[in-house]
Design an enzyme around this catalytic site. Structure first.
Site, PDB file in Angstrom:
ATOM      1  N   ASN A 144     -14.741   2.517   3.008  1.00 32.54           N
ATOM      2  CA  ASN A 144     -13.274   2.454   3.030  1.00 32.54           C
ATOM      3  C   ASN A 144     -12.651   3.345   4.085  1.00 32.54           C
ATOM      4  O   ASN A 144     -11.425   3.436   4.162  1.00 32.54           O
ATOM      5  CB  ASN A 144     -12.698   2.815   1.649  1.00 32.54           C
ATOM      6  CG  ASN A 144     -12.771   4.295   1.346  1.00 32.54           C
ATOM      7  OD1 ASN A 144     -13.628   5.010   1.891  1.00 32.54           O
ATOM      8  ND2 ASN A 144     -11.906   4.779   0.477  1.00 32.54           N
ATOM      9  N   ASN A 204     -19.926  -5.916 -18.942  1.00 36.32           N
ATOM     10  CA  ASN A 204     -19.172  -6.956 -18.244  1.00 36.32           C
ATOM     11  C   ASN A 204     -19.222  -8.252 -19.036  1.00 36.32           C
ATOM     12  O   ASN A 204     -20.214  -8.549 -19.718  1.00 36.32           O
ATOM     13  CB  ASN A 204     -19.730  -7.187 -16.844  1.00 36.32           C
ATOM     14  CG  ASN A 204     -18.732  -7.875 -15.942  1.00 36.32           C
ATOM     15  OD1 ASN A 204     -17.602  -7.410 -15.777  1.00 36.32           O
ATOM     16  ND2 ASN A 204     -19.121  -9.001 -15.359  1.00 36.32           N
ATOM     17  N   ARG A 205     -18.138  -9.015 -18.928  1.00 37.17           N
ATOM     18  CA  ARG A 205     -18.084 -10.295 -19.634  1.00 37.17           C
ATOM     19  C   ARG A 205     -19.115 -11.278 -19.081  1.00 37.17           C
ATOM     20  O   ARG A 205     -19.713 -12.049 -19.817  1.00 37.17           O
ATOM     21  CB  ARG A 205     -16.671 -10.875 -19.509  1.00 37.17           C
ATOM     22  CG  ARG A 205     -16.357 -11.969 -20.510  1.00 37.17           C
ATOM     23  CD  ARG A 205     -14.924 -12.448 -20.357  1.00 37.17           C
ATOM     24  NE  ARG A 205     -13.965 -11.366 -20.420  1.00 37.17           N
ATOM     25  CZ  ARG A 205     -13.521 -10.812 -21.562  1.00 37.17           C
ATOM     26  NH1 ARG A 205     -13.981 -11.240 -22.718  1.00 37.17           N
ATOM     27  NH2 ARG A 205     -12.629  -9.838 -21.523  1.00 37.17           N
ATOM     28  N   LYS A 226     -23.264 -10.739 -13.367  1.00 34.15           N
ATOM     29  CA  LYS A 226     -22.722  -9.712 -12.474  1.00 34.15           C
ATOM     30  C   LYS A 226     -23.232  -8.324 -12.859  1.00 34.15           C
ATOM     31  O   LYS A 226     -23.556  -7.504 -11.987  1.00 34.15           O
ATOM     32  CB  LYS A 226     -21.194  -9.736 -12.507  1.00 34.15           C
ATOM     33  CG  LYS A 226     -20.576 -10.931 -11.811  1.00 34.15           C
ATOM     34  CD  LYS A 226     -19.059 -10.787 -11.731  1.00 34.15           C
ATOM     35  CE  LYS A 226     -18.447 -11.919 -10.931  1.00 34.15           C
ATOM     36  NZ  LYS A 226     -16.976 -11.773 -10.811  1.00 34.15           N
ATOM     37  N   SER A 262       0.815  -1.217   0.000  1.00 36.11           N
ATOM     38  CA  SER A 262       0.000   0.000   0.000  1.00 36.11           C
ATOM     39  C   SER A 262       0.853   1.274   0.000  1.00 36.11           C
ATOM     40  O   SER A 262       1.848   1.378   0.728  1.00 36.11           O
ATOM     41  CB  SER A 262      -0.924   0.014   1.221  1.00 36.11           C
ATOM     42  OG  SER A 262      -1.657   1.219   1.284  1.00 36.11           O
ATOM     43  N   LEU A 263       0.425   2.251  -0.794  1.00 38.77           N
ATOM     44  CA  LEU A 263       1.069   3.566  -0.792  1.00 38.77           C
ATOM     45  C   LEU A 263       0.501   4.486   0.285  1.00 38.77           C
ATOM     46  O   LEU A 263       1.039   5.573   0.505  1.00 38.77           O
ATOM     47  CB  LEU A 263       0.885   4.242  -2.161  1.00 38.77           C
ATOM     48  CG  LEU A 263       1.535   3.565  -3.369  1.00 38.77           C
ATOM     49  CD1 LEU A 263       1.270   4.395  -4.633  1.00 38.77           C
ATOM     50  CD2 LEU A 263       3.026   3.395  -3.161  1.00 38.77           C
ATOM     51  N   LYS A 281     -13.939  -4.199   3.380  1.00 38.40           N
ATOM     52  CA  LYS A 281     -14.816  -3.030   3.246  1.00 38.40           C
ATOM     53  C   LYS A 281     -16.236  -3.304   3.742  1.00 38.40           C
ATOM     54  O   LYS A 281     -16.876  -2.420   4.329  1.00 38.40           O
ATOM     55  CB  LYS A 281     -14.826  -2.546   1.802  1.00 38.40           C
ATOM     56  CG  LYS A 281     -13.500  -1.939   1.358  1.00 38.40           C
ATOM     57  CD  LYS A 281     -13.592  -1.353  -0.036  1.00 38.40           C
ATOM     58  CE  LYS A 281     -12.274  -0.686  -0.438  1.00 38.40           C
ATOM     59  NZ  LYS A 281     -12.358  -0.038  -1.762  1.00 38.40           N
ATOM     60  N   GLY A 289     -17.442  -5.878 -10.449  1.00 37.83           N
ATOM     61  CA  GLY A 289     -17.028  -6.199  -9.090  1.00 37.83           C
ATOM     62  C   GLY A 289     -17.312  -5.094  -8.094  1.00 37.83           C
ATOM     63  O   GLY A 289     -18.133  -4.206  -8.319  1.00 37.83           O
ATOM     64  N   GLY A 290     -16.566  -5.130  -6.981  1.00 41.49           N
ATOM     65  CA  GLY A 290     -16.791  -4.162  -5.915  1.00 41.49           C
ATOM     66  C   GLY A 290     -16.494  -2.733  -6.314  1.00 41.49           C
ATOM     67  O   GLY A 290     -17.219  -1.806  -5.940  1.00 41.49           O
TER      68      GLY A 290
END
Length: 490
Positions: free
Chosen positions: A281, A357-358, A362, A192-193, A256, A336-337
């Site tokens: 977050n 989305n593929r 979803k 993580s930065l 999260k 996704g999230g």
């Protein structure tokens, strides 16, 4: 001076007489050692060493450090060992080090320092990836010293930060008993930065003499394994620990959703849109000035700065306010999230959001969750992206992230007929990936005349939202951007 035996992580295999001879050579030099470190168990088991303690102690400036180490875990008799060292007449300084099993072990190290610091100088450290807080925060709890490696290749124990990291990154010289503590919770978090960004922000506030009521801060990586029980127990213990002054944290994958549940169970405040997204977050723990306990009213808040950062970044590129997104067609790649937060945010502003989305199931799930939330949400297969007429395109997939920098989620999108021809103006193309700062998607979009927004801008903006929530002061955006770019260049 240390001559560590094999039993406690070193390489010395000699007998007691050889060990004492080495220590005598050390105190017989031109400069006295500050201290000699002798192991408690060796003292208890080796009559030769025990008989020489007075002589060795007299040859040091501060005397003898009595130490105990366990590289496998917390010794069952840890408290007994510490008490025995503190009571020994030849012990001037107590040192206990063990491998942490979780972040909660650091709290026991803090307990030991607080309990014994008025008896004898004490060092209590946790080793391994979970033990960094005990090393960085030793001074906050009255620890006599900490340990750091000269460089990354010369550490003497697992989890030891370098001298540069503990002094520059983790602000060792600026930490006091009143310094608030923050961190980034995730699994893993070593990459993580966020510690680089937020600690640099604290440095910037330190330099501003006009900043009122600023007590400083330090921001740490907080690895917590992927389980609700681990998250609840660890974050709860950190929030409740008296004297830690834990002011909150950033929360990333996979925790999260756990953050929302944690704050709700503690009767804290949960942001409405974050609740709808199912992810937050940011945790803020409010404390009254001069008190360690959280305030009774709104002691905790959980919210999401990711979606707000995305809205701000896109609107800045378009030169509009959030309210002007009403009716704007926004294409979101991914299901996704990350996509959920983006879809919810733009739909809440009245935009028409197309989820590409593929896996259609979803995409359909996002439609079911967020369609009708002021705006409209529809689903489309990924192969229809080439026909898009959206004014904004947002990549929420990891396609194109380092090290797979030659990949793109929109293969062929910018070939042939331009998007500008279809929708009347160049769209804004936004990639939530921040490493690399300019992905292949953004390069091709820019070459096709599109306005582009990099994930760096979103990352900086979401961090800035957290920083302001914790400190009450505006984030130094220029510092954040410089730190991110410098880290990515390396």
């Amino acid at each position: 001076v240390t001559c560590r035996t094999e039993a406690e992580g070193g390489a010395f295999i000699g007998d007691g007489e050889e060990l004492v001879d080495r220590y005598r050579a050390a105190i017989g030099g031109t400069r006295k050692p500050i201290a000699i470190d002798v192991e408690l168990l060796r003292v208890e088991q080796d009559p030769t060493l025990a008989a020489a303690l007075g002589e060795l102690s007299a040859g040091c400036e501060r005397g003898l450090i009595f130490s105990t180490h366990d590289f496998t875990g917390r010794p069952a008799d840890l408290t007994r060992r510490v008490a025995d060292m503190a009571e020994h007449p030849h012990c001037a300084i107590v040192k206990a080090a063990w491998r942490a099993r979780s972040l909660r072990d650091n709290l026991e190290a803090f307990d030991l320092m607080r309990e014994y610091r008025s008896v004898k100088p004490i060092v209590a450290l946790c080793m391994g990836e979970f033990g960094l807080p005990s090393r960085v925060l030793a001074g906050k709890f009255g620890g006599w010293m900490t340990f750091a490696a000269i460089d990354a290749d010369k550490g003497t124990a697992p989890g030891q930060p370098t001298l540069d990291e503990i002094k520059r990154l983790y602000r060792w010289d600026r930490i006091t008993a009143r310094t608030p503590v923050y961190g980034v919770v995730g699994w893993p978090v070593g990459h993580s930065l966020s510690p680089h960004i937020h600690n640099a922000g604290f440095d910037a506030l330190d330099e501003q003499s006009s900043v009122d009521r600023w007590r400083g801060g330090v921001y740490l990586p907080m690895p917590i394994a992927d389980a609700w029980e681990q998250f609840k127990a660890t974050v709860g213990a950190w929030v409740d620990y008296d004297g830690l002054d834990f002011g909150g944290c950033s929360v990333t994958i996979p925790h999260k959703a756990h953050l929302l549940r944690f704050v709700a169970e503690r009767d804290g405040g949960v942001e409405t849109l974050s609740d709808a997204i199912g992810a937050a977050n940011t945790l803020v723990v409010s404390r009254q000035e001069g008190h360690h306990e959280p305030n009774d009213e709104s002691a905790m808040r959980a919210f999401n700065t990711d979606y707000a950062a995305a809205l701000d970044a896109v609107c800045a590129a378009m030169g509009i306010e959030h309210a002007m997104l009403q009716g704007v067609r926004v294409g979101v790649i991914g299901g996704g999230g990350a996509a959920a937060a983006i879809v919810a945010a733009f739909a809440a502003q009245g935009a028409t959001v197309v989820v590409y989305n593929r896996t259609m199931s979803k995409a359909d799930a996002l439609v079911d969750r967020f369609n009708g939330n002021t705006g409209k949400v529809v689903a489309a297969p990924l192969d229809k992206l080439c026909d898009t007429c959206c004014a904004v395109l947002i990549n929420c997939t990891p396609v194109g992230m380092h090290p797979n920098v030659d990949a793109t989620p929109a293969e062929g999108l910018f070939d042939g007929e331009t998007l500008e021809h279809r929708i009347g103006h160049p769209p804004v193309v936004f990639d939530t990936i921040y490493n690399p700062a300019e992905t292949r998607l953004l390069r091709e979009a820019k070459a096709a005349g599109c306005k582009t927004v990099s994930g760096v801008e979103m990352f900086v903006r979401q961090a800035a939202g957290q920083f302001t929530a914790w400190t009450g002061h505006a984030a130094p955006m220029d510092v954040f951007e410089r730190v991110v770019h410098a880290s990515l260049d390396h």
